[in-house]
Design a protein around this motif. Structure first.
Motif, PDB file in Angstrom:
ATOM      1  N   UNK A   1       7.853 -10.815 -30.995  1.00  0.00           N
ATOM      2  CA  UNK A   1       6.693  -9.958 -30.701  1.00  0.00           C
ATOM      3  C   UNK A   1       5.381 -10.740 -30.749  1.00  0.00           C
ATOM      4  N   UNK A   2       5.317 -11.756 -31.620  1.00  0.00           N
ATOM      5  CA  UNK A   2       4.080 -12.519 -31.742  1.00  0.00           C
ATOM      6  C   UNK A   2       3.854 -13.467 -30.581  1.00  0.00           C
ATOM      7  N   UNK A   3       4.818 -13.558 -29.666  1.00  0.00           N
ATOM      8  CA  UNK A   3       4.645 -14.432 -28.496  1.00  0.00           C
ATOM      9  C   UNK A   3       3.458 -13.986 -27.647  1.00  0.00           C
ATOM     10  N   UNK A   4       3.143 -12.700 -27.681  1.00  0.00           N
ATOM     11  CA  UNK A   4       2.021 -12.191 -26.888  1.00  0.00           C
ATOM     12  C   UNK A   4       0.691 -12.808 -27.323  1.00  0.00           C
ATOM     13  N   UNK A   5       0.622 -13.295 -28.569  1.00  0.00           N
ATOM     14  CA  UNK A   5      -0.604 -13.912 -29.059  1.00  0.00           C
ATOM     15  C   UNK A   5      -0.681 -15.393 -28.705  1.00  0.00           C
ATOM     16  N   UNK A   6       0.431 -15.959 -28.263  1.00  0.00           N
ATOM     17  CA  UNK A   6       0.473 -17.377 -27.897  1.00  0.00           C
ATOM     18  C   UNK A   6       0.389 -17.603 -26.401  1.00  0.00           C
ATOM     19  N   UNK A   7       0.838 -16.626 -25.645  1.00  0.00           N
ATOM     20  CA  UNK A   7       1.161 -16.853 -24.238  1.00  0.00           C
ATOM     21  C   UNK A   7      -0.061 -17.167 -23.370  1.00  0.00           C
ATOM     22  N   UNK A   8      -1.245 -16.695 -23.773  1.00  0.00           N
ATOM     23  CA  UNK A   8      -2.455 -16.967 -22.984  1.00  0.00           C
ATOM     24  C   UNK A   8      -3.484 -17.807 -23.739  1.00  0.00           C
ATOM     25  N   UNK A   9      -3.058 -18.444 -24.844  1.00  0.00           N
ATOM     26  CA  UNK A   9      -3.974 -19.298 -25.596  1.00  0.00           C
ATOM     27  C   UNK A   9      -4.297 -20.561 -24.796  1.00  0.00           C
ATOM     28  N   UNK A  10      -5.520 -21.047 -24.960  1.00  0.00           N
ATOM     29  CA  UNK A  10      -5.964 -22.268 -24.277  1.00  0.00           C
ATOM     30  C   UNK A  10      -5.942 -23.455 -25.237  1.00  0.00           C
ATOM     31  N   UNK A  11      -5.555 -24.610 -24.720  1.00  0.00           N
ATOM     32  CA  UNK A  11      -5.673 -25.824 -25.519  1.00  0.00           C
ATOM     33  C   UNK A  11      -7.069 -26.418 -25.322  1.00  0.00           C
ATOM     34  N   UNK A  12      -7.291 -27.643 -25.770  1.00  0.00           N
ATOM     35  CA  UNK A  12      -8.629 -28.244 -25.683  1.00  0.00           C
ATOM     36  C   UNK A  12      -9.120 -28.412 -24.250  1.00  0.00           C
ATOM     37  N   UNK A  13      -8.198 -28.480 -23.296  1.00  0.00           N
ATOM     38  CA  UNK A  13      -8.568 -28.627 -21.889  1.00  0.00           C
ATOM     39  C   UNK A  13      -8.551 -27.285 -21.155  1.00  0.00           C
TER      40      UNK A  13
END
Length: 474
Positions: free
Chosen positions: A294-306
């Protein structure tokens, strides 16, 4: 006249081995050692060229009888020695060679348990230091798989030292070699080692994650689950979970998360989460496992440094099946990175697509993916820079054009003052062009003016282009 004992003491081989060194290395003859020392006790501490005593050589070659005879003589009242004999014994046992090795180092390396036992029991208070290769006897015992000697040192030495090369500890070595028995005893005797990091910032748990040593990982997590949160400061702030994901060890990923359910939130020094890493390193099994939570929804659109989301990184993969990501209900297929590009913008022109790129392009478009619109206003035709080399080519070409345009503007401007035929110098038409009413002259003036204004416009346009620096090649 020189005494015979002094002469005997000074005799040695080219590497400065005395007769006692030669005997200690060649055979286990305790009686002969006793006879030599009875008349020449000063040979006990005599060093060869490598800084080794006879005890070093006897320990290296497994000559237990000679080791015992040397220790017994050091403990006896024989010979002349100050301070007392107990100090003579300790000094001999603790002497290190040029390489920093004690006799115990030699016994451990060569797996002579009985000699190691005798040495440790004779001086249990001594904290054996590391040699110049940063190896302690305990670390060598673990690394070489000498389990019985490791147990001996841990149980007999009151304060055993534990360091190894690269600031690894005996616990690191047990993790790398996948030795649960050694791991249990080290954790019992030296529990504080669990968070010690090596030169790379890795704990023992990092190595268990690297090599998929699941039982070792469970032992470490059961002993202290907070070790899962240790980030390697000299290796991109990766945790053990990040290492397990990068290497595709899905079972170990599950084990770490079962002990530390919230450690999925940690990111690397590049601000990449475990979903970024699973896609970057093309670990499909880990990707599917992460997206099931369920917590994948909080990771799926996160941005890295670029500014990359996991979907941006997916576009560059070679073999990963990313349908589960592209069609995830929470994924934003049109998210922007730091250059205002969507994942579909990462795909080059249609006539340059590989089969892999065509597949990903179709997946994105079927999921509603579109090209970005944020850069359209900066340059005509929405030019897209697909590679740094192409950008350099465009910059060079634009610079050449600006030079040509400037030259044209200069020449045409000058031609307006130095017109063909010249001017009337007197009369009613003074100051007027001599060829002013000729059709060819009128054509020249119009063409010259158009060339001048067009070249000036081109120069100004190129200046604006360089100022925006947001142009793209399509």
């Amino acid at each position: 006249m020189k005494r015979f004992s002094d002469y005997f003491y000074s005799q040695h081989t080219p590497v400065k081995d005395t007769v006692l060194h030669v005997l200690a290395e060649s055979c286990d003859s305790a009686n002969v050692v006793q006879l030599i020392l009875a008349g020449h006790g000063r040979l006990l501490m005599k060093l060869n060229k490598r800084g080794e005593t006879a005890l070093h050589l006897a320990a290296r070659n497994g000559h237990l009888g000679i080791v015992r005879a040397l220790i017994d003589y050091a403990k006896s009242e024989a010979g002349h020695w100050f301070p007392p004999c107990s100090d003579r014994r300790k000094r001999m046992l603790r002497m290190a060679s040029v390489a920093g090795n004690t006799a115990l180092h030699e016994a451990v390396w060569n797996n002579f348990y009985d000699i190691a036992k005798l040495l440790v029991q004779e001086d249990p208070e001594f904290r054996y230091p590391h040699n110049y290769a940063l190896e302690t006897p305990l670390y060598v015992a673990v690394e070489k798989g000498r389990h019985n000697i490791m147990v001996l040192i841990l149980e007999s030495c009151k304060t055993p030292s534990y360091l190894g090369p690269g600031y690894k500890t005996a616990l690191h070595a047990a993790s790398i070699l996948n030795s649960p028995e050694s791991m249990k005893l080290i954790l019992e005797k030296l529990p504080n080692l669990i968070k010690n990091v090596d030169i790379f910032g890795w704990t023992a748990l990092h190595y268990a994650a690297k090599f998929n040593h699941q039982e070792i990982a469970r032992l470490l997590l059961s002993a202290d689950r907070s070790t899962a949160y240790v980030a390697a400061k000299t290796d991109g702030f990766k945790t053990a979970l990040h290492i397990a994901v990068i290497n595709g060890h899905v079972v170990l990923v599950q084990d770490i998360l079962s002990h530390c359910p919230d450690c999925w939130v940690q990111i690397t020094g590049k601000s990449r989460n475990i979903l970024h890493l699973a896609i970057k390193h093309e670990k499909g099994e880990v990707l599917e496992f992460v997206l099931q939570n369920s917590w994948a929804s909080k990771l799926i659109n996160q941005n890295d440094n670029e500014g990359n989301t996991p979907l941006h990184l997916y576009v560059a993969t070679k073999n990963l099946d990313g349908n589960c990501l592209v069609n995830h209900p929470f994924v934003d297929v049109n998210s922007f990175d730091n250059s205002n590009s969507t994942p579909l913008d990462r795909i080059v022109r249609d006539d340059q697509l590989s089969e892999r790129q065509i597949l990903i392009k179709d997946e994105l478009e079927q999921a509603g993916g579109t090209r970005g619109y944020r850069n359209v206003a900066t340059v005509k035709k929405n030019l897209r820079a697909s590679s740094p080399d192409e950008v350099k080519k465009v910059e060079k070409l634009a610079a050449n054009f600006s030079i040509v345009a400037t030259l044209i503007a200069t020449v045409t401007f000058a031609a307006g003052f130095t017109i063909p035929g010249g001017y009337y110098s007197d009369g009613p038409h003074k100051g007027m062009a001599v060829l002013g009413k000729k059709a060819a002259f009128i054509t020249f003036v119009i063409s010259d003016s158009l060339a001048m204004f067009a070249s000036i416009d081109a120069v100004l346009g190129l200046i604006r282009l360089f100022q925006t620096k947001n142009y793209r090649l399509k």
